[in-house]
Write an enzyme that holds these catalytic residues in place. Sequence first.
Site, mmCIF file in Angstrom:
data_model
loop_
_atom_site.group_PDB
_atom_site.id
_atom_site.type_symbol
_atom_site.label_atom_id
_atom_site.label_comp_id
_atom_site.label_asym_id
_atom_site.label_seq_id
_atom_site.Cartn_x
_atom_site.Cartn_y
_atom_site.Cartn_z
ATOM 1 C CE LYS A 113 -1.697 1.606 3.992
ATOM 2 N NZ LYS A 113 -1.380 3.006 4.310
ATOM 3 C CG ASN A 114 2.259 2.699 3.545
ATOM 4 O OD1 ASN A 114 1.119 3.066 3.275
ATOM 5 N ND2 ASN A 114 2.643 2.397 4.764
ATOM 6 C CB CYS B 219 -4.909 10.529 11.057
ATOM 7 S SG CYS B 219 -3.425 9.728 11.624
ATOM 8 N NE ARG C 189 0.921 10.847 10.187
ATOM 9 C CZ ARG C 189 0.467 9.792 9.513
ATOM 10 N NH1 ARG C 189 -0.686 9.256 9.878
ATOM 11 N NH2 ARG C 189 1.104 9.277 8.519
ATOM 12 C CG ASP D 234 3.205 1.393 9.512
ATOM 13 O OD1 ASP D 234 3.476 1.621 8.324
ATOM 14 O OD2 ASP D 234 2.925 2.287 10.332
ATOM 15 N NE ARG E 55 -6.945 4.296 5.645
ATOM 16 C CZ ARG E 55 -5.926 4.241 6.520
ATOM 17 N NH1 ARG E 55 -6.156 4.006 7.786
ATOM 18 N NH2 ARG E 55 -4.706 4.415 6.104
HETATM 19 C C1 EPZ Z 1 4.376 6.834 6.253
HETATM 20 O O1 EPZ Z 1 3.625 7.927 6.794
HETATM 21 C C2 EPZ Z 1 3.389 5.667 6.146
HETATM 22 N N1 EPZ Z 1 2.279 6.057 5.317
HETATM 23 C C3 EPZ Z 1 2.860 5.308 7.532
HETATM 24 O O2 EPZ Z 1 2.057 4.140 7.396
HETATM 25 C C4 EPZ Z 1 4.039 4.944 8.422
HETATM 26 O O3 EPZ Z 1 3.581 4.713 9.724
HETATM 27 C C5 EPZ Z 1 5.052 6.117 8.456
HETATM 28 O O4 EPZ Z 1 5.466 6.453 7.115
HETATM 29 C C6 EPZ Z 1 6.296 5.774 9.259
HETATM 30 O O5 EPZ Z 1 6.889 4.625 8.791
HETATM 31 C C7 EPZ Z 1 2.447 6.034 3.962
HETATM 32 O O6 EPZ Z 1 3.494 5.760 3.410
HETATM 33 C C8 EPZ Z 1 1.254 6.368 3.154
HETATM 34 P P1 EPZ Z 1 6.483 10.196 8.399
HETATM 35 P P2 EPZ Z 1 4.235 9.405 6.784
HETATM 36 O O7 EPZ Z 1 6.446 11.427 7.589
HETATM 37 O O8 EPZ Z 1 5.023 9.604 5.545
HETATM 38 C C9 EPZ Z 1 6.610 13.527 11.803
HETATM 39 C C10 EPZ Z 1 0.181 2.741 7.785
HETATM 40 O O9 EPZ Z 1 -0.242 2.191 8.808
HETATM 41 N N2 EPZ Z 1 6.638 14.509 10.692
HETATM 42 O O10 EPZ Z 1 7.697 9.346 8.355
HETATM 43 O O11 EPZ Z 1 3.159 10.342 7.063
HETATM 44 C C11 EPZ Z 1 5.234 12.866 11.924
HETATM 45 O O12 EPZ Z 1 4.338 13.636 12.641
HETATM 46 C C12 EPZ Z 1 0.686 4.197 7.829
HETATM 47 O O13 EPZ Z 1 0.236 2.183 6.666
HETATM 48 C C13 EPZ Z 1 6.845 15.847 10.984
HETATM 49 O O14 EPZ Z 1 7.009 16.228 12.144
HETATM 50 O O15 EPZ Z 1 5.219 9.280 8.057
HETATM 51 C C14 EPZ Z 1 5.547 11.565 12.601
HETATM 52 O O16 EPZ Z 1 5.580 11.735 13.969
HETATM 53 C C15 EPZ Z 1 0.451 4.842 9.146
HETATM 54 N N3 EPZ Z 1 6.831 16.742 9.960
HETATM 55 C C16 EPZ Z 1 6.931 11.250 12.065
HETATM 56 O O17 EPZ Z 1 7.471 12.445 11.501
HETATM 57 C C17 EPZ Z 1 6.648 16.364 8.652
HETATM 58 O O18 EPZ Z 1 6.650 17.221 7.744
HETATM 59 C C18 EPZ Z 1 6.921 10.152 10.988
HETATM 60 O O19 EPZ Z 1 6.132 10.586 9.911
HETATM 61 C C19 EPZ Z 1 6.458 15.000 8.378
HETATM 62 C C20 EPZ Z 1 6.448 14.080 9.414
#
Ligand code: EPZ
Length: 475
Positions: free
Chosen positions: A63-64, A157, A162, A360, A452
Amino acid sequence: MTESVSHLDLIPIKLLVNIREDKAINSISNLTQTPATTEESQPILEIWGRASLQGEVQISGAKNSALVLMAGSILCPGDIRLRNVPNLVDIKRMEQILTALGVKIQQHGNILDIDARDINPTKAPYDVVSQLRASFFVIGPLLTRLGTARVPLPGGCAIGTRPIDLHVRGLQAMGANVRIESGIVHAHLTGKKRRLQGANIYLDYPSVGATETILMAATLAEGETKIENAAQEPEIVDLANCCCQMGAKIKGAGTNTIIISGVDRLNSIDYNVIPDRIEAGTFLVAGAITGSEISLSPVIPEHLAPVIAKLNEIGCQVVVEGNEGTMFGGNIQSSRLRIIPGELKGTDIETLPYPGFPTDMQAQFTALLSISEGNSVISETVFENRLRHVAELQRMGANIRVKGHHAIVRGVRSLSGAPVMATDLRASAALVLAGLAAEGKTTVRGLHHLDRGYENLETKFRDLGANLQRIIPAS
Ligand code: EPZ
């Protein structure tokens, strides 16, 4: 990824009791459209526990990875064929967003034919974007290809606020003018420069999404971009491999430093999305928690290294059973894995960016450790609100205390079936696993979370011998 759930609680379903999976898939395309009535009309999953599983399960595409590759198709003013795309609510939502932007998409089973010749960068629909966080991934490709983009803020969410500050700062470092007004992110190029400019970008946190946004934006930028403290997840490598096949120049994907040399144009390709390491990890835990020996393929074992290491620590064995034969992007050979269950004993887990333990998989392991002998401490360091499954596992008799972002687990002999509510995607998977292991019947609500991110989960478990069924209350 939408990981925003509030909208999904409004979905009505007018279906007969006990629908078969393919009907469920067709209803997926309805799911993204119409609001719901009451919780009572929501489908529930009935699971009879003490399941003993056997056989082999087919792992779907990731998915991701599929979500970001679909957004990345905007980079190419031609045809893109993506194979091994899972049939999920989130994928349907991304299709809706791309279609609203003018992209033409045809689906044939798990193949998507995408034509992004004629696009309008200002048409991303708020109501759908707010339901799918990953839709924000279109901002990089739109901006770098067309010089302007207007994308609604994805919002928070169930698992966290996020923010997208790292995405925005990356695009600003490449010369974009980015402002957020009434919930919309407006990004455009100023001055004479009609292209983003290469830049050195250090990420304060190795965010998956921010790395993907900057990487895609840099493919068509002028000059070289260096991303330091980049995310190293396998989905980033799959994106880089896909872009390189389109003609991009990218080095270092999968390490913490990625270098992208911008090119003038990207071309059509036919690409095979990698298998879903989180779905595979979920089935490995299903084998461990039910004491069942099962096989799964196709998988890329390296992608599951932190998960396999923890399963070994807990007392199970995971063996690689030779090459499965399918080639995935970047010439990665897939294999078959088999889990051999063992006496479960507690261990500690800390979620971290890849190659650390994946957040995850945290909920699924919380369910497993709740019936593993001894104590375990689970620390969720990636998302600030991702322990909501604990309260539901406690309903099933688990002995878990939450302290800040730690869950302190005292293993119990067994869980007992109960009515539980899923609060997010991976929490829903954990409750299904707990239900398969528990004594008696468990009923899981909030299945819109499950749909989802898991393709045909019930059928896959039934084919392994589990006794579960989706019940749709007659309206
Ligand atoms: C991706 O989300 C995945 N989603 C998530 O999978 C996964 O949990 C996550 O990476 C971590 O591995 C998809 O790929 C669609 P991040 P993403 O940006 O890209 C903070 C699932 O269950 N952050 O690495 O949104 C954020 O708040 C989902 O399939 C900032 O502070 O994750 C979080 O605490 C859930 N500022 C941390 O970084 C930003 O601009 C990790 O977020 C971006 C992120």
